[in-house]
Design an enzyme around this catalytic site. Structure first.
Site, mmCIF file in Angstrom:
data_model
loop_
_atom_site.group_PDB
_atom_site.id
_atom_site.type_symbol
_atom_site.label_atom_id
_atom_site.label_comp_id
_atom_site.label_asym_id
_atom_site.label_seq_id
_atom_site.Cartn_x
_atom_site.Cartn_y
_atom_site.Cartn_z
ATOM 1 N N GLU A 174 0.812 -1.217 0.000
ATOM 2 C CA GLU A 174 0.000 0.000 0.000
ATOM 3 C C GLU A 174 0.845 1.266 0.000
ATOM 4 O O GLU A 174 0.398 2.305 -0.471
ATOM 5 C CB GLU A 174 -0.952 -0.007 1.200
ATOM 6 N N GLU A 175 2.051 1.203 0.512
ATOM 7 C CA GLU A 175 2.907 2.388 0.538
ATOM 8 C C GLU A 175 3.549 2.672 -0.820
ATOM 9 O O GLU A 175 3.612 3.815 -1.257
ATOM 10 C CB GLU A 175 4.008 2.230 1.601
ATOM 11 N N SER A 176 4.044 1.636 -1.476
ATOM 12 C CA SER A 176 4.883 1.876 -2.658
ATOM 13 C C SER A 176 4.604 0.956 -3.828
ATOM 14 O O SER A 176 5.244 1.098 -4.870
ATOM 15 C CB SER A 176 6.360 1.732 -2.272
#
Length: 227
Positions: free
Chosen positions: A92-94
């Site tokens: 979800e971050e990257s």
């Protein structure tokens, strides 16, 4: 042609062939083959972008890949975390892009702020000469996982730790002092920052998906992994 380019070390050319072929792939067998080749080239972002909008169950492992898995497992063991929780954060971050840099200056797979990473590097025994080294998958995962474990230990509830990872623990404490009455689902649904509220939902969904795909039971929303 794709296999030959890969053997010859022509990674970018092979990846271009894969992405072009995915657009024309007519069968699930072709898609699975091309997806597996892309994963071997560590093109996780592209694989997720292809697989995520599709409903085929066979493509779910490509939407939730095991990127940098040896490091993820090592970091999970060192910090008492579920490896699939770390994977969910990275996804979800990257989208598993080690070169990712956010508008706010967060860097790498787990989108670490340089100031946060520098405050943790001695505790994790990692050297950072400059922010560009946060693009190193191993360093980023070890630092990010340690930070996540500290938040899990402090807040004791998984949605709270995930919210703190996104918004910062001081902002979360402000929200809790104003709005938290012990009803965790209600508080999570009413986090004032829409970005953080949606982020918690996305990470939990990814975490549950990772576990289900890999034959594990879903962790209850407030449970801390390992308890």
């Amino acid at each position: 042609r794709i296999a030959l380019l890969s053997v010859l070390g022509m990674k970018s050319e092979a990846l271009s062939e894969i992405l072009a072929s995915l657009k024309k792939a007519g069968t699930i067998q072709e898609q699975l083959y091309l997806g597996s080749m892309a994963v071997k080239l560590e093109a996780y972002r592209d694989v997720i972008a292809f697989a995520e909008p599709r409903n085929e169950r066979e493509l779910l492992p490509y939407s939730y890949p095991h990127g940098y898995w040896d490091t993820v497992r090592m970091a999970a063991g060192a910090n008492g975390l579920d490896a699939y929780l770390i994977a969910a954060i990275i996804r979800e971050e990257s989208r598993y892009d080690p070169e990712a840099v956010s508008w706010a200056g967060a860097v790498g797979l787990m989108q670490l702020m340089p100031s946060t990473a520098n405050s943790l590097k001695k505790k994790v025994n990692i050297q950072l000469r400059d922010r560009s080294q946060l693009k190193d998958p191993r360093k980023n995962i070890l630092l990010g996982s340690y930070y996540l474990s500290q938040l899990v230990g402090e807040f004791r509830e998984l949605p709270l730790a995930i919210a703190a990872y996104n918004a910062g623990k001081y902002k979360l404490k402000q929200w809790m002092s104003r709005f938290y009455n012990g009803d965790l689902p209600e508080f999570t649904e009413n986090i004032p920052y829409r970005e953080t509220r949606k982020y918690v939902q996305r990470v939990l969904k990814s975490y549950w998906q990772y576990r289900v795909i890999n034959g594990l039971p879903v962790i209850l929303e407030g449970a801390v992994p390992g308890e």
